[in-house]
Scaffold this motif. Structure first.
Motif, mmCIF file in Angstrom:
data_model
loop_
_atom_site.group_PDB
_atom_site.id
_atom_site.type_symbol
_atom_site.label_atom_id
_atom_site.label_comp_id
_atom_site.label_asym_id
_atom_site.label_seq_id
_atom_site.Cartn_x
_atom_site.Cartn_y
_atom_site.Cartn_z
ATOM 1 N N ASP A 91 -4.943 1.970 -0.559
ATOM 2 C CA ASP A 91 -5.625 1.028 0.311
ATOM 3 C C ASP A 91 -5.513 -0.356 -0.322
ATOM 4 O O ASP A 91 -5.425 -0.481 -1.545
ATOM 5 N N THR A 92 -5.486 -1.371 0.515
ATOM 6 C CA THR A 92 -5.389 -2.744 0.033
ATOM 7 C C THR A 92 -6.292 -3.623 0.880
ATOM 8 O O THR A 92 -6.179 -3.616 2.112
ATOM 9 N N ALA A 93 -7.180 -4.353 0.235
ATOM 10 C CA ALA A 93 -8.071 -5.255 0.959
ATOM 11 C C ALA A 93 -7.384 -6.614 1.152
ATOM 12 O O ALA A 93 -6.527 -7.002 0.360
ATOM 13 N N THR A 112 0.831 -1.198 0.000
ATOM 14 C CA THR A 112 0.000 0.000 0.000
ATOM 15 C C THR A 112 0.867 1.250 0.000
ATOM 16 O O THR A 112 1.803 1.368 0.800
ATOM 17 N N TYR A 125 -12.298 1.090 9.729
ATOM 18 C CA TYR A 125 -10.928 0.891 10.178
ATOM 19 C C TYR A 125 -10.754 1.420 11.605
ATOM 20 O O TYR A 125 -10.169 0.759 12.464
ATOM 21 N N ARG A 138 -4.105 4.829 5.591
ATOM 22 C CA ARG A 138 -4.610 4.105 4.419
ATOM 23 C C ARG A 138 -6.118 4.287 4.264
ATOM 24 O O ARG A 138 -6.866 4.370 5.240
ATOM 25 N N GLY A 139 -6.523 4.401 3.007
ATOM 26 C CA GLY A 139 -7.940 4.574 2.718
ATOM 27 C C GLY A 139 -8.423 5.994 2.784
ATOM 28 O O GLY A 139 -9.629 6.246 2.733
ATOM 29 N N ASP A 163 1.955 0.035 8.617
ATOM 30 C CA ASP A 163 2.105 1.356 7.994
ATOM 31 C C ASP A 163 2.983 2.251 8.869
ATOM 32 O O ASP A 163 3.894 2.939 8.377
ATOM 33 N N ARG A 174 -2.288 -4.197 9.586
ATOM 34 C CA ARG A 174 -1.753 -3.498 8.406
ATOM 35 C C ARG A 174 -1.461 -2.035 8.758
ATOM 36 O O ARG A 174 -0.484 -1.468 8.277
ATOM 37 N N GLU A 175 -2.302 -1.428 9.590
ATOM 38 C CA GLU A 175 -2.046 -0.032 9.967
ATOM 39 C C GLU A 175 -0.833 0.073 10.894
ATOM 40 O O GLU A 175 -0.108 1.075 10.870
ATOM 41 N N TYR A 229 -8.806 -5.325 4.998
ATOM 42 C CA TYR A 229 -8.259 -4.498 6.064
ATOM 43 C C TYR A 229 -8.010 -5.323 7.318
ATOM 44 O O TYR A 229 -8.748 -6.264 7.631
ATOM 45 N N SER A 237 -13.352 4.225 5.685
ATOM 46 C CA SER A 237 -12.304 4.158 6.703
ATOM 47 C C SER A 237 -12.870 4.216 8.114
ATOM 48 O O SER A 237 -12.150 3.936 9.082
#
Length: 259
Positions: A63-65, A11, A184, A56-57, A75, A71-72, A67, A181
């Motif tokens: 963004d990458t599915a 991402t 998220y 992200r998003g 990041d 992943r954050e 979530y 988001s």
């Protein structure tokens, strides 16, 4: 945002930095981009290298599915690596929950400061959060982005008239753009309760701040965070609400990060 890096899953993350010295990464909350915390970067950049990014998003980041909160955290790991391999973190609202999760994961951070991370402090609040999660999930699954935004604004306590006025405003389209988001941030908050086990595992100093102009439960949540971490400090800012004045908050953060 004038710089891009790739997170572990590929991402693209947009960020910018200003100033020199030890790195500080600012983490925004729900329904916001890096621009929301950018005003805080200016006073802090007089003493630190301050990094602002779009989660992200939202904003200029990709963004990458599917979530996942992990992943954050990855990041943030990518950002910390890009600015020298170590940083302090500041998170506002649900961004504070993300910063705390990152610290608990073992990310190389020196300090973590959070402002009014909205953990629930009563059974009634927990029931409200559970209902919000259920309705938000349904609205996003059905493509009702506007309804999702309304649900969030009601959760924050905005009056119905204000919400309907916002829906007719030019800014509403942008709010609907980043509405996905909201899921998220909801995931980052978990079930909404104070994650005492997770907080107990954080070994770096943590500063939990709230404003005395905010609802009392915001201060209760901040105190609970400070009490749950091994090296926690609780601070109340006089005359401040959930939208803290950067010129009031920045000196408090700077003193903490320099300690």
């Amino acid at each position: 945002m004038d710089k891009k890096i790739l997170s572990r899953d590929g991402t693209s993350l947009a960020y910018e930095s200003a100033g020199r010295g030890a790195a500080v990464v600012l983490v925004s909350g729900a329904m916001s981009t890096g621009a929301t915390v950018a005003p805080l970067a200016a006073p802090l950049s007089e003493r630190f290298r301050v990094v602002v990014y779009d989660r992200r998003g939202r904003g200029a980041s990709g963004d990458t599915a599917p979530y996942a909160v992990e992943r954050e955290v990855e990041d943030l790991a990518a950002l910390v690596e890009a600015v020298g391999g170590e940083a302090s973190l500041y998170g506002v609202s649900s961004g504070g929950a993300l910063a705390l999760r990152a610290a608990a994961s073992g990310l190389p951070v020196r300090h973590v400061a959070v402002y009014e991370t909205p953990y629930a402090t009563s059974e009634e609040d927990l029931r409200e959060r559970a209902e919000y999660t259920e309705r938000l999930t349904a609205a996003l699954a059905e493509g009702r982005r506007g309804d999702a935004v309304e649900l969030f604004l009601r959760l924050t306590g905005l009056d119905e008239a204000v919400i309907q006025s916002a829906r007719q405003s030019p800014m509403w389209a942008g709010m609907e753009t980043i509405a996905p988001s909201l899921a998220y941030d909801d995931a980052v908050m978990g079930d909404g309760s104070v994650p005492e086990g997770l907080l107990a595992s954080i070994r770096v100093p943590v500063l939990a701040v709230a404003g005395d102009g905010s609802p009392a439960w915001m201060r209760e949540a901040a105190r609970a965070i400070a009490d749950a971490v091994p090296r926690g400090t609780y601070r109340v800012l006089e005359g401040q609400t959930h939208m803290a004045d950067p010129d009031v908050l920045a000196p408090v953060l700077a003193g903490f990060f320099a300690g």
